[in-house]
Motif scaffolding. Structure first.
Motif, mmCIF file in Angstrom:
data_model
loop_
_atom_site.group_PDB
_atom_site.id
_atom_site.type_symbol
_atom_site.label_atom_id
_atom_site.label_comp_id
_atom_site.label_asym_id
_atom_site.label_seq_id
_atom_site.Cartn_x
_atom_site.Cartn_y
_atom_site.Cartn_z
ATOM 1 N N GLU A 67 -8.496 -1.735 -6.550
ATOM 2 C CA GLU A 67 -7.071 -2.077 -6.550
ATOM 3 C C GLU A 67 -6.213 -0.820 -6.579
ATOM 4 O OE1 GLU A 67 -6.368 -4.740 -9.800
ATOM 5 O OE2 GLU A 67 -7.521 -6.363 -8.881
ATOM 6 N N LYS A 68 -6.617 0.180 -7.374
ATOM 7 C CA LYS A 68 -5.878 1.448 -7.424
ATOM 8 C C LYS A 68 -5.880 2.122 -6.060
ATOM 9 C CE LYS A 68 -6.155 3.239 -12.125
ATOM 10 N NZ LYS A 68 -6.801 4.241 -12.983
ATOM 11 N N LYS A 73 -3.283 3.685 -1.074
ATOM 12 C CA LYS A 73 -3.282 3.640 0.387
ATOM 13 C C LYS A 73 -1.984 3.030 0.888
ATOM 14 C CE LYS A 73 -6.074 2.123 4.286
ATOM 15 N NZ LYS A 73 -7.229 1.358 4.712
ATOM 16 N N ALA A 74 -1.511 1.985 0.209
ATOM 17 C CA ALA A 74 -0.251 1.361 0.602
ATOM 18 C C ALA A 74 0.907 2.343 0.423
ATOM 19 C CB ALA A 74 -0.003 0.096 -0.217
ATOM 20 N N LYS A 75 0.872 3.115 -0.660
ATOM 21 C CA LYS A 75 1.916 4.113 -0.878
ATOM 22 C C LYS A 75 1.876 5.189 0.200
ATOM 23 C CE LYS A 75 2.299 3.637 -5.880
ATOM 24 N NZ LYS A 75 2.057 4.292 -7.170
ATOM 25 N N ARG A 76 0.663 5.620 0.569
ATOM 26 C CA ARG A 76 0.531 6.652 1.585
ATOM 27 C C ARG A 76 0.948 6.152 2.958
ATOM 28 N NH1 ARG A 76 -5.172 7.762 1.366
ATOM 29 N NH2 ARG A 76 -5.402 6.811 -0.644
ATOM 30 N N SER A 77 0.746 4.864 3.231
ATOM 31 C CA SER A 77 1.050 4.340 4.560
ATOM 32 C C SER A 77 2.551 4.165 4.782
ATOM 33 C CB SER A 77 0.327 3.015 4.786
ATOM 34 O OG SER A 77 0.876 2.018 3.946
ATOM 35 N N LEU A 99 3.073 13.359 7.203
ATOM 36 C CA LEU A 99 2.383 14.342 8.036
ATOM 37 C C LEU A 99 1.047 14.748 7.434
ATOM 38 C CD1 LEU A 99 5.364 16.613 9.101
ATOM 39 C CD2 LEU A 99 3.985 15.161 10.585
ATOM 40 N N GLN A 100 1.007 14.923 6.122
ATOM 41 C CA GLN A 100 -0.232 15.326 5.461
ATOM 42 C C GLN A 100 -1.286 14.236 5.520
ATOM 43 O OE1 GLN A 100 1.124 16.438 1.598
ATOM 44 N NE2 GLN A 100 1.641 18.542 2.212
ATOM 45 N N SER A 101 -0.856 12.991 5.339
ATOM 46 C CA SER A 101 -1.832 11.895 5.334
ATOM 47 C C SER A 101 -2.224 11.460 6.735
ATOM 48 C CB SER A 101 -1.268 10.695 4.564
ATOM 49 O OG SER A 101 -0.192 10.119 5.281
#
Length: 169
Positions: A67-68, A73-77, A99-101
């Motif tokens: 879940e974490k 991943k949702a935050k990064r997307s 750009l980093q992700s």
């Protein structure tokens, strides 16, 4: 040997606090055997219970970790998060993070782009799609054609099947 055995049995009686004249050696050793068996069973059950609790704990930790990771991943997307009020704080941070992700380089394809990339397809589907595209472009021609020449479903399907180029596998 018999006297030695009786002496040791009496000492055992004083140690375990029982009357050696009332309880026979068979009863005593039978009870001790039952106790040993029940004790071993209890130890095994405790061990199984511990293992199952450990499995449950590990599964819970793995679920929480998943879940974490999903939240991260949702935050990064998310590329940008601009408020409706026009607050532009954090735009550069969001762009740098994207750009980093690598999220800035991923594109979502529309339905037409995805269909074009699939290619090929079934010849019958391609013909039907072409006919639908033509119908959308010229609806008046279709109405005139349908008034002049009514065709049955079977006859039109046969014509379509004859027009399909054969595919060799």
């Amino acid at each position: 040997m018999h006297k030695n055995m009786e002496k040791q049995y009496e000492e055992l009686g004083t140690y375990f606090v029982f009357d050696p004249r009332k309880i026979t050696p068979e009863d005593l050793f039978g009870d001790l055997n039952n106790f040993k068996n029940m004790f071993q069973t209890a130890v095994k059950e405790n061990q199984r219970r511990k293992e199952s609790e450990e499995k449950i704990r590990k599964a819970k930790l793995a679920r929480e970790k998943a879940e974490k990771e999903k939240e991260e991943k949702a935050k990064r997307s998310q590329i940008l998060d601009i408020n409706a009020e026009g607050d532009e704080t954090g735009i550069m941070d969001g762009l740098l993070e994207a750009l980093q992700s690598g999220a800035a380089f991923r594109r979502k394809r529309g339905p037409r782009q995805a269909a074009n990339r699939r290619g090929g397809g079934h010849p019958m589907t391609n013909i039907l799609a072409q006919e639908l595209m033509q119908e959308e472009a010229t609806p008046k021609k279709k109405e005139a054609k349908s008034k002049e020449e009514p065709l049955g479903d079977a006859e039109s399907l046969e014509n379509l099947l004859e027009d399909v180029p054969s595919r060799s596998h």
